[in-house]
Design an enzyme around this catalytic site. Sequence first.
Site, PDB file in Angstrom:
ATOM      1  N   ARG A  67       0.843  -1.197   0.000  1.00  0.00           N
ATOM      2  CA  ARG A  67       0.000   0.000   0.000  1.00  0.00           C
ATOM      3  C   ARG A  67       0.875   1.242   0.000  1.00  0.00           C
ATOM      4  O   ARG A  67       2.042   1.201   0.344  1.00  0.00           O
ATOM      5  CB  ARG A  67      -0.910  -0.003   1.230  1.00  0.00           C
ATOM      6  CG  ARG A  67      -1.856  -1.202   1.251  1.00  0.00           C
ATOM      7  CD  ARG A  67      -2.733  -1.198   2.464  1.00  0.00           C
ATOM      8  NE  ARG A  67      -1.964  -1.181   3.698  1.00  0.00           N
ATOM      9  CZ  ARG A  67      -2.406  -0.691   4.846  1.00  0.00           C
ATOM     10  NH1 ARG A  67      -3.609  -0.168   4.909  1.00  0.00           N
ATOM     11  NH2 ARG A  67      -1.649  -0.724   5.919  1.00  0.00           N
ATOM     12  N   LYS A 132       5.336 -11.350  10.093  1.00  0.00           N
ATOM     13  CA  LYS A 132       4.590 -11.277   8.825  1.00  0.00           C
ATOM     14  C   LYS A 132       5.100 -12.310   7.825  1.00  0.00           C
ATOM     15  O   LYS A 132       6.275 -12.353   7.491  1.00  0.00           O
ATOM     16  CB  LYS A 132       4.742  -9.864   8.256  1.00  0.00           C
ATOM     17  CG  LYS A 132       3.986  -9.606   6.968  1.00  0.00           C
ATOM     18  CD  LYS A 132       3.896  -8.117   6.692  1.00  0.00           C
ATOM     19  CE  LYS A 132       3.356  -7.814   5.313  1.00  0.00           C
ATOM     20  NZ  LYS A 132       3.200  -6.361   5.095  1.00  0.00           N
ATOM     21  N   ARG A 268      -0.746  -0.551  14.839  1.00  0.00           N
ATOM     22  CA  ARG A 268       0.458  -0.923  15.592  1.00  0.00           C
ATOM     23  C   ARG A 268       0.081  -1.223  17.042  1.00  0.00           C
ATOM     24  O   ARG A 268      -0.908  -0.705  17.532  1.00  0.00           O
ATOM     25  CB  ARG A 268       1.462   0.238  15.626  1.00  0.00           C
ATOM     26  CG  ARG A 268       2.000   0.639  14.268  1.00  0.00           C
ATOM     27  CD  ARG A 268       3.203  -0.213  13.894  1.00  0.00           C
ATOM     28  NE  ARG A 268       3.761   0.179  12.619  1.00  0.00           N
ATOM     29  CZ  ARG A 268       3.348  -0.262  11.423  1.00  0.00           C
ATOM     30  NH1 ARG A 268       2.362  -1.113  11.353  1.00  0.00           N
ATOM     31  NH2 ARG A 268       3.923   0.145  10.315  1.00  0.00           N
TER      32      ARG A 268
HETATM   33  P1  ATP Z   1       1.334  -1.388   7.878  1.00  0.00           P
HETATM   34  O1  ATP Z   1       2.482  -1.965   8.632  1.00  0.00           O
HETATM   35  O2  ATP Z   1       1.353   0.096   7.884  1.00  0.00           O
HETATM   36  O3  ATP Z   1       0.056  -1.999   8.276  1.00  0.00           O
HETATM   37  P2  ATP Z   1       1.467  -3.180   5.794  1.00  0.00           P
HETATM   38  O4  ATP Z   1       2.226  -4.163   6.621  1.00  0.00           O
HETATM   39  O5  ATP Z   1       0.038  -3.453   5.533  1.00  0.00           O
HETATM   40  O6  ATP Z   1       1.588  -1.745   6.404  1.00  0.00           O
HETATM   41  P3  ATP Z   1       1.990  -2.185   3.179  1.00  0.00           P
HETATM   42  O7  ATP Z   1       1.593  -0.829   3.600  1.00  0.00           O
HETATM   43  O8  ATP Z   1       1.093  -2.853   2.206  1.00  0.00           O
HETATM   44  O9  ATP Z   1       2.233  -3.092   4.459  1.00  0.00           O
HETATM   45  O10 ATP Z   1       3.466  -2.190   2.586  1.00  0.00           O
HETATM   46  C1  ATP Z   1       4.195  -3.349   2.383  1.00  0.00           C
HETATM   47  C2  ATP Z   1       5.195  -3.526   3.523  1.00  0.00           C
HETATM   48  O11 ATP Z   1       5.464  -4.906   3.658  1.00  0.00           O
HETATM   49  C3  ATP Z   1       6.571  -2.891   3.261  1.00  0.00           C
HETATM   50  O12 ATP Z   1       6.594  -1.582   3.710  1.00  0.00           O
HETATM   51  C4  ATP Z   1       7.518  -3.786   4.034  1.00  0.00           C
HETATM   52  O13 ATP Z   1       7.693  -3.325   5.336  1.00  0.00           O
HETATM   53  C5  ATP Z   1       6.780  -5.108   4.148  1.00  0.00           C
HETATM   54  N1  ATP Z   1       7.384  -6.137   3.290  1.00  0.00           N
HETATM   55  C6  ATP Z   1       7.915  -6.037   2.042  1.00  0.00           C
HETATM   56  N2  ATP Z   1       8.310  -7.211   1.569  1.00  0.00           N
HETATM   57  C7  ATP Z   1       8.047  -8.116   2.552  1.00  0.00           C
HETATM   58  C8  ATP Z   1       8.224  -9.516   2.672  1.00  0.00           C
HETATM   59  N3  ATP Z   1       8.731 -10.251   1.688  1.00  0.00           N
HETATM   60  N4  ATP Z   1       7.845 -10.089   3.832  1.00  0.00           N
HETATM   61  C9  ATP Z   1       7.297  -9.391   4.856  1.00  0.00           C
HETATM   62  N5  ATP Z   1       7.103  -8.055   4.793  1.00  0.00           N
HETATM   63  C10 ATP Z   1       7.460  -7.424   3.653  1.00  0.00           C
HETATM   64  C1  BTN Z   2       1.341  -5.785   2.115  1.00  0.00           C
HETATM   65  O1  BTN Z   2       2.448  -6.012   2.466  1.00  0.00           O
HETATM   66  O2  BTN Z   2       0.541  -5.451   2.954  1.00  0.00           O
HETATM   67  C2  BTN Z   2       0.905  -5.943   0.698  1.00  0.00           C
HETATM   68  C3  BTN Z   2       1.888  -6.660  -0.183  1.00  0.00           C
HETATM   69  C4  BTN Z   2       1.254  -7.270  -1.422  1.00  0.00           C
HETATM   70  C5  BTN Z   2       2.265  -7.937  -2.299  1.00  0.00           C
HETATM   71  C6  BTN Z   2       1.646  -8.673  -3.453  1.00  0.00           C
HETATM   72  S1  BTN Z   2       2.851  -9.647  -4.330  1.00  0.00           S
HETATM   73  C7  BTN Z   2       1.714  -9.924  -5.621  1.00  0.00           C
HETATM   74  C8  BTN Z   2       0.949  -8.636  -5.829  1.00  0.00           C
HETATM   75  N1  BTN Z   2       1.653  -7.769  -6.748  1.00  0.00           N
HETATM   76  C9  BTN Z   2       2.069  -6.653  -6.159  1.00  0.00           C
HETATM   77  O3  BTN Z   2       2.725  -5.749  -6.718  1.00  0.00           O
HETATM   78  N2  BTN Z   2       1.715  -6.649  -4.866  1.00  0.00           N
HETATM   79  C10 BTN Z   2       0.971  -7.831  -4.509  1.00  0.00           C
END
Ligand code: ATP
Ligand code: BTN
Length: 271
Positions: A67, A132, A268
Amino acid sequence: MDTSRPPVPDPDLTALAAALGSLAAAFDIRWVEECASTNSALLDALPENDGRAHVFVATRQSAGRGRRGRQWLAWPGASLTFSVLWRFAPGAPVPAGLSLVVGLALACTLEKLGVSAVTLKWPNDVLVNGAKISGILVEVSPERGGTLAAVIGIGLNLRLPADAAIPDQGGSVTDLTRELGEVPSREMLLAAILSELHPMLTAYGGSGFGLLRETWQQRNAFANLPVRVSGDGLDVTGSCLGVDEEGALLVRVGDGMHRVYAGDVSLRHAS
Ligand code: ATP
Ligand code: BTN
């Protein structure tokens, strides 16, 4: 030879179809070697509505998105990255609860595989023992005729490199190898996820989030814990009561209750 690109076997689409069984006909599955983002690939060229769910899988995703323009990191052969285009009929109860339903389908899949301590972090993360393992990105596009095209992106960590550095990650991360030891093939995993997702999305499109709510609540990572929800001009600290019939987060603040709809907000622990 390019050593940064370890060879990953071609996907076995026959095995995938066999694992899906009678549900195979409900999906159109395209599996590419590489793309920037599977969500973008579907959104940029929405497949025609032929009654099936369109699935776009990439072995390598070079610009995976979360996001608010955040990144999703994936490693070829060590991550499952795919998106599902699901169309909702006019008037269906889409945005608020959709990423929760998808999280629930992922949680149920992991549990059936034998992973324990799977929880859901509102609105779009799947955790194992608080770390996560999977993220969900839902993007919607209204269409002519009133249907809503929802592109549901899922990233699942199969085996994170030992030196993986994840940007902006406040908590810890995990992968399926750590949680399970032996990881099923990508094809078997995809089939297992789609098999959970299909009936849940059908139920959600038909009758909304209400019937799935309790199952989600049982996995709420923050149930009755102090939380802070911020972003989008919002900053609320209180106790997490769960979600309502529409999937909005309920936070008790003093004697009152805040209802937070899934926007660009972050949840959080409030310590
Ligand atoms: P928030 O923590 O604000 O709720 P989110 O966890 O829902 O946000 P997004 O806002 O969708 O996450 O953004 C994706 C986030 O996921 C990145 O900022 C990074 O911290 C985390 N991320 C990226 N790649 C991975 C991965 N392979 N495994 C776990 N976390 C990842
Ligand atoms: C999150 O971390 O909260 C969202 C991450 C979503 C990642 C998936 S990987 C497949 C699909 N393609 C993207 O570019 N994002 C989603």
